[in-house]
Design a protein around this motif. Structure first.
Motif, mmCIF file in Angstrom:
data_model
loop_
_atom_site.group_PDB
_atom_site.id
_atom_site.type_symbol
_atom_site.label_atom_id
_atom_site.label_comp_id
_atom_site.label_asym_id
_atom_site.label_seq_id
_atom_site.Cartn_x
_atom_site.Cartn_y
_atom_site.Cartn_z
ATOM 1 N N UNK A 1 41.430 -32.773 21.215
ATOM 2 C CA UNK A 1 41.082 -31.560 20.460
ATOM 3 C C UNK A 1 40.813 -31.913 18.998
ATOM 4 N N UNK A 2 41.691 -32.714 18.394
ATOM 5 C CA UNK A 2 41.514 -33.001 16.953
ATOM 6 C C UNK A 2 40.326 -33.936 16.707
ATOM 7 N N UNK B 1 33.877 -31.209 14.947
ATOM 8 C CA UNK B 1 32.666 -32.066 14.954
ATOM 9 C C UNK B 1 31.361 -31.284 14.757
ATOM 10 N N UNK B 2 31.389 -30.005 15.135
ATOM 11 C CA UNK B 2 30.133 -29.239 15.033
ATOM 12 C C UNK B 2 29.240 -29.435 16.256
ATOM 13 N N UNK C 1 37.738 -20.941 13.632
ATOM 14 C CA UNK C 1 36.697 -20.225 12.878
ATOM 15 C C UNK C 1 36.177 -20.994 11.658
ATOM 16 N N UNK C 2 37.002 -21.870 11.059
ATOM 17 C CA UNK C 2 36.500 -22.564 9.851
ATOM 18 C C UNK C 2 35.683 -23.817 10.195
ATOM 19 N N UNK C 3 35.423 -24.048 11.482
ATOM 20 C CA UNK C 3 34.570 -25.184 11.869
ATOM 21 C C UNK C 3 33.280 -24.663 12.498
ATOM 22 N N UNK C 4 32.150 -25.379 12.298
ATOM 23 C CA UNK C 4 30.878 -24.927 12.887
ATOM 24 C C UNK C 4 30.878 -25.114 14.405
ATOM 25 N N UNK C 5 30.156 -24.264 15.107
ATOM 26 C CA UNK C 5 30.001 -24.415 16.568
ATOM 27 C C UNK C 5 28.705 -25.145 16.869
ATOM 28 N N UNK C 6 28.699 -25.850 18.003
ATOM 29 C CA UNK C 6 27.500 -26.592 18.409
ATOM 30 C C UNK C 6 27.008 -26.095 19.754
ATOM 31 N N UNK C 7 26.133 -26.829 20.380
ATOM 32 C CA UNK C 7 25.495 -26.330 21.616
ATOM 33 C C UNK C 7 26.026 -27.004 22.880
ATOM 34 N N UNK D 1 25.054 -16.651 24.344
ATOM 35 C CA UNK D 1 24.240 -16.471 23.137
ATOM 36 C C UNK D 1 25.042 -16.413 21.849
ATOM 37 N N UNK D 2 26.301 -16.010 21.885
ATOM 38 C CA UNK D 2 27.084 -15.863 20.645
ATOM 39 C C UNK D 2 27.384 -17.224 20.019
ATOM 40 N N UNK D 3 28.084 -17.210 18.884
ATOM 41 C CA UNK D 3 28.471 -18.444 18.172
ATOM 42 C C UNK D 3 29.476 -19.219 19.031
ATOM 43 N N UNK D 4 30.594 -18.571 19.337
ATOM 44 C CA UNK D 4 31.641 -19.200 20.144
ATOM 45 C C UNK D 4 31.197 -19.248 21.602
ATOM 46 N N UNK D 5 31.621 -20.262 22.320
ATOM 47 C CA UNK D 5 31.332 -20.330 23.763
ATOM 48 C C UNK D 5 32.199 -19.349 24.521
#
Ligand code: FBP
Length: 335
Positions: free
Chosen positions: A79-80, A85-86, A104-110, A142-146
């Motif tokens: 996890x860490x 990582x984004x 929430x303070x980390x960017x989400x990726x695809x 479609x949202x930010x979070x999976x």
């Protein structure tokens, strides 16, 4: 793709980027972070004999197994190493009941990562090979979070998968859909070096791996298949040798290199099978098929199963293609 034994995994990923456009930036970064988690866990596993790491935490995992320090260490390390990582929008782990959201303070990726942080829990404190297993999927929602929808995808939607085996040496074996390659950790360099390029699983093996202690719970077809493997017949290379380490990753790895079949079928004790579809079966099925092998429930291709739960179990019959096909004939009553 210009690969040569001994090249670093980083270099291999760059070469793969050149040849396979899909393997650009985010995906390669994700693989590098997974390898980093493997290096950190490897150094802790090598110290596992030391008293402290054996300390029981008193916590019980979703499987009702007394979680051991190393198990939790591996979970936290994955996890860490990846949540900031984004590259990821969500994670799922065999060691925790629910999905692991990106803070929430980390960017989400695809990408979506499903993993078993430490497989072979019964072997952790007896210095026998254990491993980590991972499966990579593309985000669908479609949202930010999976979401759960992103985690509950068929194995055929995997864009990458692999495992890390912590044994006499530490190896990472993975595929991005273009064959299977193995890298061995050089502890001095702290680098994974290409040691097993383009791994192909032999079409038929001489080894079978099953917990024979469960025989009384087996279905008739399974019992008859194992008896068949023990009969003498030169043409079909029988009798096969029995090998069972009790760590899925280690048993699978041996059969991948030498040929053979690993079976954890459904039985009276585990009517759905014991092993986890999303964290254990799907990623190894991806590797098996990419190496020319097969992975079945006995009735269907494991990667065709539509997942409905995070901790879903499945029967697992995996290994050399011809051996898996013969088991299917026995369990389906065709022989
Ligand atoms: P864990 O994920 O709890 O380790 O369970 C999986 C596993 O340990 C596999 O690695 C192994 O193949 C199997 O269970 C062994 O089960 P058994 O002890 O019933 O033979």
């Amino acid at each position: 793709m210009a690969v040569r034994t001994g090249m670093t995994m980083e270099r291999f990923i760059i070469e793969e980027q050149r040849t396979h456009p899909a393997a650009r930036g985010e995906f390669s970064g994700l693989l590098t972070q997974i390898a980093l988690a493997g290096k950190i866990i490897s150094s802790e596993v090598n110290k596992a004999g030391l008293a402290e790491a054996l300390g029981l935490t008193g916590r019980t995992s979703p499987q009702g197994v007394q979680a051991q320090g190393l198990d939790e260490f591996a979970q936290k390390t994955f996890v860490s190493s990846l949540d900031h990582s984004g590259y990821l929008c969500i994670m799922g782990s065999e060691s925790v009941e629910n999905m692991i959201e990106i803070p929430p303070d980390f960017p989400c990726g695809s990408y979506v990562l499903m993993f078993d942080p430490l497989d072979g829990s019964s072997n952790i404190d007896v210095n026998v090979n254990i491993g980590s297993i991972f499966s990579i999927l593309k985000k669908k929602s479609h949202g930010e979070q999976g979401t759960l929808e992103d985690c509950l995808q068929k194995g055929t939607f995997q864009v990458g998968a692999g495992y890390i085996v912590y044994g006499s040496s530490t190896m990472i074996v993975y595929s991005t859909g273009y064959g299977v390659n193995g890298f061995t950790l050089d502890p001095g360099l702290g680098e994974f070096l290409l040691s097993h390029p383009n791994i192909r699983m032999p079409g038929r093996g001489k080894i079978y791996s099953i917990n024979e202690g469960n025989r009384v719970y087996w279905q008739e077809g399974t019992r008859r298949y194992i008896e068949y493997l023990k009969e003498a017949d030169k043409d079909t290379g029988r009798p096969y040798s029995a090998r069972y380490i009790g760590s899925l990753v280690a048993d699978f790895h041996r059969n991948l290199l030498k040929g053979g079949i690993f079976l954890y079928p459904k039985d009276k004790k585990f009517p759905q099978g014991k092993l986890r579809l999303l964290y254990e079966a799907n990623p190894l099925a991806f590797i098996s098929e990419q190496a020319g092998g097969a992975a079945s429930t006995g009735f269907e291709r494991i990667m065709e199963i539509t997942p409905t739960e995070l901790q879903q179990r499945t029967p697992v019959i995996i290994g050399s293609k011809e051996d898996v096909a013969v088991y299917e004939e026995f369990i389906q009553g065709k022989r």
